[in-house]
Motif scaffolding. Structure first.
Motif, PDB file in Angstrom:
ATOM      1  N   ILE A   1       0.840  -1.204   0.000  1.00  0.00           N
ATOM      2  CA  ILE A   1       0.000   0.000   0.000  1.00  0.00           C
ATOM      3  C   ILE A   1       0.871   1.248   0.000  1.00  0.00           C
ATOM      4  N   ALA A   2       1.876   1.265   0.881  1.00  0.00           N
ATOM      5  CA  ALA A   2       2.770   2.424   0.958  1.00  0.00           C
ATOM      6  C   ALA A   2       3.458   2.674  -0.383  1.00  0.00           C
ATOM      7  N   ALA A   3       4.030   1.608  -0.952  1.00  0.00           N
ATOM      8  CA  ALA A   3       4.754   1.754  -2.207  1.00  0.00           C
ATOM      9  C   ALA A   3       3.808   2.098  -3.358  1.00  0.00           C
TER      10      ALA A   3
ATOM     11  N   GLY B   1       3.283   9.888  -7.315  1.00  0.00           N
ATOM     12  CA  GLY B   1       4.537  10.473  -7.771  1.00  0.00           C
ATOM     13  C   GLY B   1       5.375  11.058  -6.658  1.00  0.00           C
ATOM     14  N   LEU B   2       5.360  10.425  -5.486  1.00  0.00           N
ATOM     15  CA  LEU B   2       6.110  10.954  -4.350  1.00  0.00           C
ATOM     16  C   LEU B   2       7.607  10.696  -4.454  1.00  0.00           C
ATOM     17  N   GLY B   3       7.990   9.758  -5.317  1.00  0.00           N
ATOM     18  CA  GLY B   3       9.401   9.525  -5.554  1.00  0.00           C
ATOM     19  C   GLY B   3      10.125   8.718  -4.494  1.00  0.00           C
ATOM     20  N   VAL B   4       9.389   8.022  -3.634  1.00  0.00           N
ATOM     21  CA  VAL B   4      10.048   7.252  -2.568  1.00  0.00           C
ATOM     22  C   VAL B   4       9.611   5.788  -2.579  1.00  0.00           C
ATOM     23  N   THR B   5       9.054   5.338  -3.695  1.00  0.00           N
ATOM     24  CA  THR B   5       8.537   3.974  -3.759  1.00  0.00           C
ATOM     25  C   THR B   5       9.631   2.954  -3.456  1.00  0.00           C
ATOM     26  N   ARG B   6      10.740   3.066  -4.159  1.00  0.00           N
ATOM     27  CA  ARG B   6      11.839   2.119  -3.948  1.00  0.00           C
ATOM     28  C   ARG B   6      12.386   2.228  -2.531  1.00  0.00           C
ATOM     29  N   ALA B   7      12.500   3.449  -2.019  1.00  0.00           N
ATOM     30  CA  ALA B   7      13.014   3.647  -0.664  1.00  0.00           C
ATOM     31  C   ALA B   7      12.104   2.998   0.370  1.00  0.00           C
ATOM     32  N   GLN B   8      10.790   3.057   0.150  1.00  0.00           N
ATOM     33  CA  GLN B   8       9.856   2.452   1.102  1.00  0.00           C
ATOM     34  C   GLN B   8       9.971   0.929   1.103  1.00  0.00           C
ATOM     35  N   VAL B   9      10.069   0.348  -0.082  1.00  0.00           N
ATOM     36  CA  VAL B   9      10.221  -1.108  -0.161  1.00  0.00           C
ATOM     37  C   VAL B   9      11.532  -1.531   0.496  1.00  0.00           C
ATOM     38  N   THR B  10      12.597  -0.806   0.194  1.00  0.00           N
ATOM     39  CA  THR B  10      13.898  -1.117   0.780  1.00  0.00           C
ATOM     40  C   THR B  10      13.870  -0.965   2.292  1.00  0.00           C
ATOM     41  N   ALA B  11      13.227   0.104   2.763  1.00  0.00           N
ATOM     42  CA  ALA B  11      13.150   0.343   4.206  1.00  0.00           C
ATOM     43  C   ALA B  11      12.398  -0.791   4.911  1.00  0.00           C
TER      44      ALA B  11
END
Length: 264
Positions: A30-32, A39-49
């Protein structure tokens, strides 16, 4: 007659099972997904986190299970947490490796008096179970204060360079000129902790409160534990923020580009 409330709360504590794993995957998705759609630009960062948190907590669970058997090991683990917190804050501030020890000093300066007071008064037992969780919470709060205070200080020095130079022109020292620029914004790194303390019980029931309830404690015990955490955080963050501002003014915790750009 015992209070049945803790028993009911214990019954809803999450367990490490398939349902929990599925819930975590769905929540991360959901977050990603929302980040990608908006278009928040943090999709990959959220999955990685999320993945890192899972791995790190799995390792930490094994390590903590071992260190809780020894006060010496627990103390060493607290030291490791302090060093990691300082390294994280230094990285966020963009300072050089040579300046990282000053980040250790700033965070330790906030954490040390809080632990000293609570242990000296016997509020926390001098054993691994008493020291480790509380120290971890306070270190995390001090790290956040160091990062927020240091980043805002750097931003203000960039934006208000003319005011800084004007202060130098009238005879102030670099440290005094820096302090003059930063003073109006000095407390902004403390705002999240202040808001959390002001709204506790009205907006959220924080972790320490819920943890004591899930552990079978009474609501009064939970409130006492949460107050100890919140007020301890206020103290630690205030000291850390004050030390960070002094270190920034003394050019000991400041990005290299700003050190070069700001006249002395």
């Amino acid at each position: 007659m015992t209070d049945p409330a803790p028993v009911r709360l214990l019954a809803v504590a999450p367990q490490l099972d398939v349902a929990t794993a599925v819930a975590l995957v769905v929540l991360a998705a959901i977050a990603a997904g929302v980040s990608a759609f908006a278009g928040l630009g943090v999709t990959r960062a959220q999955v990685t986190a999320a993945a890192r948190a899972t791995l790190q907590l799995a390792v930490v669970a094994l390590v903590v299970g071992a260190v809780l058997r020894s006060l010496v090991l627990a103390s060493l683990f607290v030291l490791v947490m302090l060093l990691v917190a300082a390294a994280t804050s230094a990285r966020r501030l963009g300072v050089s490796t040579a300046q990282a020890p000053w980040a250790v000093l700033a965070i330790a300066a906030g954490v040390a008096p809080v632990l000293a007071v609570t242990l000296a008064l016997g509020v926390l037992p001098l054993n691994p179970v008493g020291v480790l969780p509380y120290a971890g919470i306070v270190i995390g709060g001090a790290m956040a204060a160091a990062t927020l205070t240091g980043r805002r200080a750097a931003q203000e020095l960039e934006l208000q360079r003319p005011q800084y130079e004007a202060a130098l022109a009238v005879g102030l020292t670099p440290a005094e000129a820096t302090g003059l620029v930063l003073q109006p914004h000095a407390a902004e790194g403390l705002v999240p902790g202040l808001d959390q303390t002001r709204t506790v019980g009205l907006v959220t029931l924080p972790g320490a409160f819920v943890g004591v309830l899930l552990g079978g404690g009474s609501a009064t015990d939970a409130a006492s534990a949460q107050l100890l955490v919140l007020v301890g955080l206020l103290a630690a963050q205030a000291v850390t923020a004050a030390v960070v501002l002094r270190l920034v003014a003394g050019r000991r915790l400041l990005r290299a580009d700003l050190q070069r750009a700001l006249p002395t």
